[in-house]
Write a protein that holds these residues in place. Structure first.
Motif, PDB file in Angstrom:
ATOM      1  N   LEU A  11      52.544 -41.189  24.087  1.00 19.48           N
ATOM      2  CA  LEU A  11      51.303 -40.693  24.694  1.00 19.48           C
ATOM      3  C   LEU A  11      51.462 -40.510  26.203  1.00 19.48           C
ATOM      4  O   LEU A  11      51.000 -39.514  26.769  1.00 19.48           O
ATOM      5  N   ARG A  12      52.131 -41.439  26.847  1.00 18.28           N
ATOM      6  CA  ARG A  12      52.329 -41.331  28.300  1.00 18.28           C
ATOM      7  C   ARG A  12      53.255 -40.175  28.654  1.00 18.28           C
ATOM      8  O   ARG A  12      53.033 -39.482  29.645  1.00 18.28           O
ATOM      9  N   ARG A  13      54.309 -39.961  27.866  1.00 14.33           N
ATOM     10  CA  ARG A  13      55.193 -38.811  28.105  1.00 14.33           C
ATOM     11  C   ARG A  13      54.420 -37.501  27.931  1.00 14.33           C
ATOM     12  O   ARG A  13      54.604 -36.553  28.687  1.00 14.33           O
ATOM     13  N   LEU A  14      53.551 -37.464  26.932  1.00 13.04           N
ATOM     14  CA  LEU A  14      52.723 -36.278  26.706  1.00 13.04           C
ATOM     15  C   LEU A  14      51.815 -36.019  27.904  1.00 13.04           C
ATOM     16  O   LEU A  14      51.692 -34.886  28.373  1.00 13.04           O
ATOM     17  N   ARG A  15      51.200 -37.055  28.433  1.00 12.57           N
ATOM     18  CA  ARG A  15      50.319 -36.892  29.595  1.00 12.57           C
ATOM     19  C   ARG A  15      51.101 -36.454  30.826  1.00 12.57           C
ATOM     20  O   ARG A  15      50.574 -35.735  31.671  1.00 12.57           O
ATOM     21  N   ALA A  16      52.373 -36.838  30.918  1.00 15.91           N
ATOM     22  CA  ALA A  16      53.206 -36.397  32.046  1.00 15.91           C
ATOM     23  C   ALA A  16      53.556 -34.914  31.912  1.00 15.91           C
ATOM     24  O   ALA A  16      53.640 -34.194  32.907  1.00 15.91           O
ATOM     25  N   ARG A  17      53.758 -34.443  30.676  1.00 14.05           N
ATOM     26  CA  ARG A  17      54.096 -33.032  30.446  1.00 14.05           C
ATOM     27  C   ARG A  17      52.898 -32.107  30.633  1.00 14.05           C
ATOM     28  O   ARG A  17      53.063 -30.939  30.971  1.00 14.05           O
ATOM     29  N   VAL A  18      51.698 -32.629  30.353  1.00 13.59           N
ATOM     30  CA  VAL A  18      50.473 -31.822  30.503  1.00 13.59           C
ATOM     31  C   VAL A  18      49.558 -32.577  31.477  1.00 13.59           C
ATOM     32  O   VAL A  18      48.753 -33.415  31.067  1.00 13.59           O
ATOM     33  N   VAL A 102      45.319 -23.786  27.325  1.00 11.87           N
ATOM     34  CA  VAL A 102      45.089 -24.171  25.927  1.00 11.87           C
ATOM     35  C   VAL A 102      46.341 -23.951  25.072  1.00 11.87           C
ATOM     36  O   VAL A 102      46.634 -24.741  24.174  1.00 11.87           O
ATOM     37  N   GLY A 103      47.103 -22.905  25.373  1.00  8.67           N
ATOM     38  CA  GLY A 103      48.358 -22.678  24.649  1.00  8.67           C
ATOM     39  C   GLY A 103      49.328 -23.828  24.849  1.00  8.67           C
ATOM     40  O   GLY A 103      49.956 -24.300  23.904  1.00  8.67           O
ATOM     41  N   ARG A 104      49.443 -24.301  26.082  1.00  7.16           N
ATOM     42  CA  ARG A 104      50.316 -25.433  26.383  1.00  7.16           C
ATOM     43  C   ARG A 104      49.791 -26.699  25.720  1.00  7.16           C
ATOM     44  O   ARG A 104      50.557 -27.518  25.201  1.00  7.16           O
ATOM     45  N   LEU A 105      48.473 -26.876  25.736  1.00  4.81           N
ATOM     46  CA  LEU A 105      47.850 -28.023  25.076  1.00  4.81           C
ATOM     47  C   LEU A 105      48.211 -28.043  23.596  1.00  4.81           C
ATOM     48  O   LEU A 105      48.631 -29.076  23.065  1.00  4.81           O
ATOM     49  N   HIS A 106      48.096 -26.892  22.930  1.00  4.06           N
ATOM     50  CA  HIS A 106      48.438 -26.814  21.511  1.00  4.06           C
ATOM     51  C   HIS A 106      49.925 -27.069  21.281  1.00  4.06           C
ATOM     52  O   HIS A 106      50.302 -27.816  20.364  1.00  4.06           O
ATOM     53  N   LEU A 107      50.776 -26.466  22.078  1.00  4.15           N
ATOM     54  CA  LEU A 107      52.218 -26.634  21.917  1.00  4.15           C
ATOM     55  C   LEU A 107      52.618 -28.103  22.027  1.00  4.15           C
ATOM     56  O   LEU A 107      53.286 -28.653  21.138  1.00  4.15           O
ATOM     57  N   GLU A 108      52.213 -28.740  23.090  1.00  4.75           N
ATOM     58  CA  GLU A 108      52.585 -30.147  23.313  1.00  4.75           C
ATOM     59  C   GLU A 108      51.865 -31.085  22.334  1.00  4.75           C
ATOM     60  O   GLU A 108      52.435 -32.069  21.873  1.00  4.75           O
TER      61      GLU A 108
END
Length: 178
Positions: A11-18, A102-108
């Motif tokens: 979850l933390r890695r995801l928050r760092a990417r987005v 939103v595209g990046r949100l969906h991808l990640e």
């Protein structure tokens, strides 16, 4: 369940990417929190609402013939709430600012949901195998009653009949006159 730190790291890695994510939560489909990184938000409430929304989304996809649930997106004035399937028994819910791509949100979100789903499903498979390999718990012998219950024969039902109203019954005697 799966070791919380493993999911929390994801979850933390995801928050760092987005960077526009304001929170991330993984929960079981039953609404129980597995891991969360949701500052300022009650994770138990979000997990319970996710389970409720998931129920409606699954039913909607099924009823309309769209297949198994994959994702749900809610857009509010201040941002987005996105929920993604994470294996057979978990979901990933992301909170994002209104300016998120939103595209990046969906991808990640889809990628993270797939990774978290693999972790959760693998852990559950191991738990089922361990449960199947474990001997069944010993049972206490069944208690026998001190006295067998005494059964009395059933009484025959009382049959009551009614005569028609308005007709008087008389006791007629036949007499012969001589």
């Amino acid at each position: 369940m799966v070791s919380e730190p493993v999911i929390l790291d994801e979850l933390r890695r995801l928050r760092a990417r987005v960077p526009q994510l304001t929170g991330a939560l993984t929960a079981g489909v039953d609404g129980l929190v597995l891991a969360h990184d949701t500052p300022g938000v009650e994770p138990e409430v979000v997990a319970a609402l996710t389970a409720a929304a998931l129920g409606v989304a699954v039913r909607m996809a099924d009823t309309t013939g769209q297949g198994d649930f994959r994702e749900l997106l809610v857009r509010g004035v201040y941002g987005y709430v996105a929920t993604y399937a994470a294996g057979e028994s978990a979901v990933l819910t992301l909170l994002a600012q209104d300016r998120v791509n939103v595209g990046r949100l969906h991808l990640e979100g889809r990628r993270a949901g797939a990774r978290i789903g693999e972790l959760v499903d693998a852990w559950e498979a191991k738990a089922r195998e361990a449960e199947a390999a474990a001997p069944p718990p010993a049972r206490a012998p069944a208690k026998t009653p001190a006295k067998a219950p005494v059964r009395t024969p059933a009484k025959p039902p009382i049959v009551r009949t009614r005569s028609a109203r308005g007709s008087a019954t008389t006791n007629a005697r036949t007499t012969t006159e001589s």
